[in-house]
Design a protein around this motif. Structure first.
Motif, PDB file in Angstrom:
ATOM      1  N   VAL A  14      46.313  49.501 -71.476  1.00  0.00           N
ATOM      2  CA  VAL A  14      45.416  48.641 -70.704  1.00  0.00           C
ATOM      3  C   VAL A  14      44.512  47.904 -71.688  1.00  0.00           C
ATOM      4  CG1 VAL A  14      43.584  48.540 -68.969  1.00  0.00           C
ATOM      5  CG2 VAL A  14      45.440  50.210 -68.737  1.00  0.00           C
ATOM      6  N   ALA A  39      49.139  46.080 -69.575  1.00  0.00           N
ATOM      7  CA  ALA A  39      48.329  45.384 -68.575  1.00  0.00           C
ATOM      8  C   ALA A  39      47.148  44.694 -69.247  1.00  0.00           C
ATOM      9  CB  ALA A  39      47.821  46.371 -67.524  1.00  0.00           C
ATOM     10  N   ASP A  40      46.929  43.440 -68.875  1.00  0.00           N
ATOM     11  CA  ASP A  40      45.782  42.684 -69.385  1.00  0.00           C
ATOM     12  C   ASP A  40      45.469  41.586 -68.380  1.00  0.00           C
ATOM     13  OD1 ASP A  40      44.495  42.247 -72.507  1.00  0.00           O
ATOM     14  OD2 ASP A  40      44.179  40.667 -71.024  1.00  0.00           O
ATOM     15  N   ALA A  46      49.801  40.482 -72.049  1.00  0.00           N
ATOM     16  CA  ALA A  46      50.652  41.579 -71.592  1.00  0.00           C
ATOM     17  C   ALA A  46      52.123  41.194 -71.726  1.00  0.00           C
ATOM     18  CB  ALA A  46      50.318  41.936 -70.154  1.00  0.00           C
ATOM     19  N   ASP A  60      47.243  43.578 -63.629  1.00  0.00           N
ATOM     20  CA  ASP A  60      46.339  44.574 -63.040  1.00  0.00           C
ATOM     21  C   ASP A  60      46.823  45.979 -63.396  1.00  0.00           C
ATOM     22  OD1 ASP A  60      44.837  46.265 -61.404  1.00  0.00           O
ATOM     23  OD2 ASP A  60      44.757  44.807 -59.774  1.00  0.00           O
ATOM     24  N   TYR A  61      45.962  46.772 -64.016  1.00  0.00           N
ATOM     25  CA  TYR A  61      46.353  48.135 -64.388  1.00  0.00           C
ATOM     26  C   TYR A  61      46.634  49.002 -63.159  1.00  0.00           C
ATOM     27  CZ  TYR A  61      41.356  49.078 -63.499  1.00  0.00           C
ATOM     28  OH  TYR A  61      40.105  49.168 -62.935  1.00  0.00           O
ATOM     29  N   TYR A  65      49.821  51.401 -62.810  1.00  0.00           N
ATOM     30  CA  TYR A  65      49.785  52.826 -62.478  1.00  0.00           C
ATOM     31  C   TYR A  65      50.695  53.149 -61.294  1.00  0.00           C
ATOM     32  CZ  TYR A  65      45.542  53.412 -65.393  1.00  0.00           C
ATOM     33  OH  TYR A  65      44.640  53.474 -66.431  1.00  0.00           O
ATOM     34  N   VAL A  73      48.185  56.830 -71.142  1.00  0.00           N
ATOM     35  CA  VAL A  73      47.744  55.445 -71.164  1.00  0.00           C
ATOM     36  C   VAL A  73      46.703  55.270 -72.259  1.00  0.00           C
ATOM     37  CG1 VAL A  73      45.911  55.805 -69.430  1.00  0.00           C
ATOM     38  CG2 VAL A  73      46.856  53.507 -69.791  1.00  0.00           C
ATOM     39  N   ILE A  75      43.613  53.037 -73.236  1.00  0.00           N
ATOM     40  CA  ILE A  75      42.649  52.130 -72.630  1.00  0.00           C
ATOM     41  C   ILE A  75      41.853  51.476 -73.749  1.00  0.00           C
ATOM     42  CG2 ILE A  75      40.647  51.961 -71.112  1.00  0.00           C
ATOM     43  CD1 ILE A  75      41.874  54.292 -69.513  1.00  0.00           C
ATOM     44  N   GLU A  85      39.573  52.566 -64.257  1.00  0.00           N
ATOM     45  CA  GLU A  85      40.881  52.764 -64.898  1.00  0.00           C
ATOM     46  C   GLU A  85      41.092  54.205 -65.378  1.00  0.00           C
ATOM     47  OE1 GLU A  85      38.021  52.202 -68.037  1.00  0.00           O
ATOM     48  OE2 GLU A  85      38.421  50.954 -66.273  1.00  0.00           O
TER      49      GLU A  85
END
Length: 335
Positions: A14, A39-40, A46, A60-61, A65, A73, A75, A85
């Motif tokens: 993320v 995800a970004d 991304a 979207d993270y 998920y 993950v 972060i 998150e």
């Protein structure tokens, strides 16, 4: 925490900024790691990562998920961007590696800790300096009592971040980064806790002398903090982010203890002993600390074991940096 049945750790990321790129480079060198999702909020980042490393791209993270079967993950988002998150990852049983600082407020940080503990997930904070060989050796000497009583600690963190103004980076905005103390010198304050115990009293001064007329640079230019530690040591931390670029940067430490004086950083430890039989000891190391911390995290995920730097350490260090800030704001000692 449970043992991972599969030998392969499926990893999502993320945030695809500079620090994420360092972790991705390291993770490709570790056996049994599969990079499966990225995800970004800037979807192109991304997408570029997915094209380079394989896997799927998300904006979207939360969607990541939901759709991906992740074991862990990473972060790697700015301090101001933290929301839920960590909580959502914990609810899904996903191990969490989170970069520092883990939040901008103590309340948010400890809610992360609570969520991870509730769901029993493996966690680690990106305080890679704790893993440096000289630091590990010094920690052993302190714990064994070989240095005797601890006296004076002096640390510096000097660098130049003024170039960030040209890129209009979030780092220059204290409401987003937390300032140099919270976002950057957190490494120094974390090592202070790791080596010398918890803070008992904190007093600090901050100064703005370079950016005083620049409304786009709201972080402090420098600070000095005096801290009494539970080990009995008294520490002085000096930091600035506006040192002349021609000077470079420096992150150095000095310790005066009952039986020795030490000079150290992530690459070396020099011990000057009072004993004539053993006047000098030196440890040196050149390590890729990002790779080292990533190896540690992945192994702990595979074994279902707690890491050396679980998420509560991130909360405790954040609390210390916030006390340093509070002391200056209140012009008072903070306990």
């Amino acid at each position: 925490m449970c043992l991972l049945v599969s030998l392969v750790v499926r990893v999502g990321v993320v945030g695809l900024g500079a620090i994420a790129s360092q972790h991705l480079k390291s993770l490709t060198k570790i056996r049994d790691v599969e990079l499966v999702a990225f995800a970004d909020i800037v979807f192109e980042k991304a997408k570029e990562a997915a094209e380079k490393y394989g896997g799927n791209a998300y904006k979207d993270y939360r969607e990541m998920y939901e759709k991906e079967d992740l074991d862990a993950v990473y972060i790697c988002i700015p301090p101001f961007a933290h929301k839920d998150e960590v909580h959502l990852a914990a609810e899904k049983g996903i191990a969490v590696f989170i970069e520092k600082p883990i939040a901008l407020t103590s309340e948010h940080a400890w809610s992360m800790v609570e969520a991870c503990k509730k769901h029993g997930v493996v966690t680690q904070v990106g305080y890679q300096l704790r893993h440096a060989f000289p630091i590990v050796e010094l920690k052993k000497l302190i714990e064994k009592g070989e240095l005797g009583r601890l006296g004076i600690v002096y640390a510096t963190y000097l660098c130049d971040m003024t170039s960030f103004l040209r890129t209009k980076s979030w780092w220059c905005d204290k409401t987003k980064s937390g300032g140099q103390i919270v976002e950057q010198v957190t490494h120094t304050y974390d090592l202070l806790r790791y080596l010398f115990g918890e803070p008992v009293e904190v007093y600090s001064y901050m100064n703005k002398f370079w950016s005083v007329d620049n409304p786009n640079y709201t972080v402090e230019d420098g600070h000095i903090a005096l801290i009494k530690m539970s080990s009995g040591a008294i520490a002085s931390i000096i930091a600035t982010n506006v040192a002349a670029s021609s000077y470079g940067g420096r992150h150095s430490w000095f310790l005066v203890a009952e039986k020795a004086t030490a000079e150290f950083d992530a690459g070396s430890l020099k011990l000057y002993w009072r004993s004539e039989e053993k006047p000098y000891t030196e440890y040196n190391s050149r390590e890729d600390l990002i790779l080292k911390e990533d190896r540690i995290f992945i192994e702990c995920v595979k074994k279902g074991e707690e890491t050396p730097v679980p998420i509560e350490e991130g909360a405790k260090t954040l609390d210390l940096t916030l006390k340093v800030v509070k002391s200056w704001e209140k012009h008072a000692v903070v306990k």
